[in-house]
Write a protein that holds these residues in place. Sequence first.
Motif, short mmCIF file in Angstrom:
data_model
loop_
_atom_site.label_atom_id
_atom_site.label_comp_id
_atom_site.label_asym_id
_atom_site.label_seq_id
_atom_site.Cartn_x
_atom_site.Cartn_y
_atom_site.Cartn_z
N PRO A 266 31.16 8.18 24.09
CA PRO A 266 30.63 6.86 23.90
C PRO A 266 30.60 6.02 25.10
O PRO A 266 29.87 4.94 25.04
N PHE A 267 31.29 6.18 26.31
CA PHE A 267 31.14 5.32 27.28
C PHE A 267 30.03 5.52 28.02
O PHE A 267 29.69 4.24 29.06
N GLY A 268 29.45 6.54 28.08
CA GLY A 268 28.04 6.67 28.95
C GLY A 268 28.28 6.75 30.27
O GLY A 268 27.51 6.27 30.97
N ILE A 269 29.27 7.61 30.73
CA ILE A 269 29.58 7.57 32.02
C ILE A 269 28.58 8.56 32.79
O ILE A 269 28.26 9.59 32.24
N THR A 270 28.20 7.79 33.91
CA THR A 270 27.20 8.73 34.76
C THR A 270 27.74 9.30 35.91
O THR A 270 27.00 9.98 36.66
N ARG A 271 28.99 9.08 36.41
CA ARG A 271 29.64 9.40 37.76
C ARG A 271 30.98 9.86 37.32
O ARG A 271 31.58 9.17 36.83
N TYR A 272 31.34 10.97 37.84
CA TYR A 272 32.73 11.39 37.77
C TYR A 272 33.55 11.84 38.81
O TYR A 272 32.95 12.68 39.68
N PHE A 273 34.25 11.13 39.44
CA PHE A 273 35.30 11.34 40.62
C PHE A 273 36.40 11.95 40.31
O PHE A 273 37.23 11.59 39.45
N THR A 274 36.56 13.46 40.96
CA THR A 274 37.56 14.16 40.50
C THR A 274 38.09 15.05 41.80
O THR A 274 37.73 14.81 42.59
N ASP A 275 39.56 15.80 41.63
CA ASP A 275 39.80 16.55 42.50
C ASP A 275 39.08 17.88 42.50
O ASP A 275 38.23 17.79 41.65
N GLY A 276 39.30 18.88 43.15
CA GLY A 276 38.48 20.05 42.95
C GLY A 276 38.76 21.15 42.04
O GLY A 276 38.54 22.20 42.13
N TRP A 277 39.53 20.54 40.90
CA TRP A 277 39.90 21.60 39.98
C TRP A 277 38.83 22.21 39.37
O TRP A 277 38.00 21.72 38.95
N GLY A 278 38.84 23.69 39.22
CA GLY A 278 37.65 24.56 38.38
C GLY A 278 37.00 23.94 37.28
O GLY A 278 36.01 24.09 36.94
N ALA A 279 37.91 23.22 36.30
CA ALA A 279 37.46 22.91 35.02
C ALA A 279 36.30 21.68 35.18
O ALA A 279 35.38 21.66 34.40
N TYR A 280 36.38 20.84 36.29
CA TYR A 280 35.49 19.75 36.47
C TYR A 280 34.19 20.46 36.79
O TYR A 280 33.11 19.98 36.42
N GLU A 281 34.30 21.35 37.77
CA GLU A 281 33.21 21.95 38.31
C GLU A 281 32.24 22.80 37.28
O GLU A 281 31.10 22.75 37.53
N ARG A 282 33.14 23.47 36.27
CA ARG A 282 32.46 24.15 35.29
C ARG A 282 31.61 23.45 34.33
O ARG A 282 30.56 23.86 33.72
N HIS A 283 32.25 22.24 34.00
CA HIS A 283 31.73 21.34 32.76
C HIS A 283 31.17 20.04 33.05
O HIS A 283 30.75 19.51 32.23
N VAL A 284 31.10 19.73 34.35
CA VAL A 284 30.50 18.41 34.57
C VAL A 284 29.39 18.63 35.82
O VAL A 284 29.48 19.62 36.62
N GLU A 285 28.07 18.36 35.22
CA GLU A 285 26.98 18.64 35.97
C GLU A 285 27.08 18.20 37.62
O GLU A 285 27.60 17.09 37.87
N ALA A 286 26.77 18.95 38.43
CA ALA A 286 26.70 18.51 39.83
C ALA A 286 26.25 17.46 40.43
O ALA A 286 26.91 16.71 41.25
N GLU A 287 25.36 16.89 39.60
CA GLU A 287 24.69 15.74 40.39
C GLU A 287 25.54 14.41 39.72
O GLU A 287 25.44 13.49 40.43
N GLN A 288 26.26 14.48 38.86
CA GLN A 288 27.16 13.78 38.23
C GLN A 288 28.71 13.61 38.65
O GLN A 288 29.32 12.76 38.61
N HIS A 289 29.08 14.64 39.53
CA HIS A 289 30.20 15.16 39.99
C HIS A 289 30.49 14.79 41.42
O HIS A 289 29.69 15.44 42.40
N THR A 290 31.40 14.20 41.86
CA THR A 290 31.91 13.96 43.42
C THR A 290 33.34 14.31 43.38
O THR A 290 34.15 13.88 42.96
N VAL A 291 33.48 15.41 44.23
CA VAL A 291 34.83 15.78 44.50
C VAL A 291 35.56 15.18 45.81
O VAL A 291 34.62 15.14 46.81
N GLY A 292 36.83 14.85 45.79
CA GLY A 292 37.20 14.16 46.97
C GLY A 292 38.45 13.15 46.57
O GLY A 292 38.31 12.49 45.59
#
Length: 170
Positions: free
Chosen positions: A92-118
């Motif tokens: 419901p928040f309509g988030i368009t950008r996710y900042f995370t560490d490099g854990w695998g679940a994020y990379e498997r379930h968040v689209e690459a263009e919306q995901h920034t690791v670091g």
Amino acid sequence: KKKAPALQQVNQTVLKHLPPEHVEVEIWRVDELEVRRGLSSELDEMWSYVRSKANPRWLWHTIDHHTGKVLAYVFGRRKDTVFLELKALLEPFGITRYFTDGWGAYERHVEAEQHTVGKANTQKIESKHINLRTRIKRLVRRTICFSKTEHMHDLVIGLFINRYEFGRPI
């Protein structure tokens, strides 16, 4: 008989400011998009345990990248299914950008263009972890204060988040 408090896993105060009928699609440059409230978030998980260190319990939570407010949280193991629970609460928040560490679940379930690791963009949520560990002794790694049941563990931390992060008078 005591009445259990009704805990919320989503920050309704923030969500109220984003009614679907007022949401419009706009095209922004990425650097300008980050300053838009509620559109970018930091996700992370924090380890703790119940009874003994052999029984880990993870707090997964998300904060608004711009304001640092907690948007939603869930408890569980460090598994993809728990992350997908959190991701469903964030829809419901309509988030368009996710900042995370490099854990695998994020990379498997968040689209690459919306995901920034670091680490550069997850400093606020890591700081939130330090504050939580300081204020809730059950989250300290070496402590004599620990939960004996998952229910009590989740309830104590959930009450804290509802009271001090969501601003609910519990």
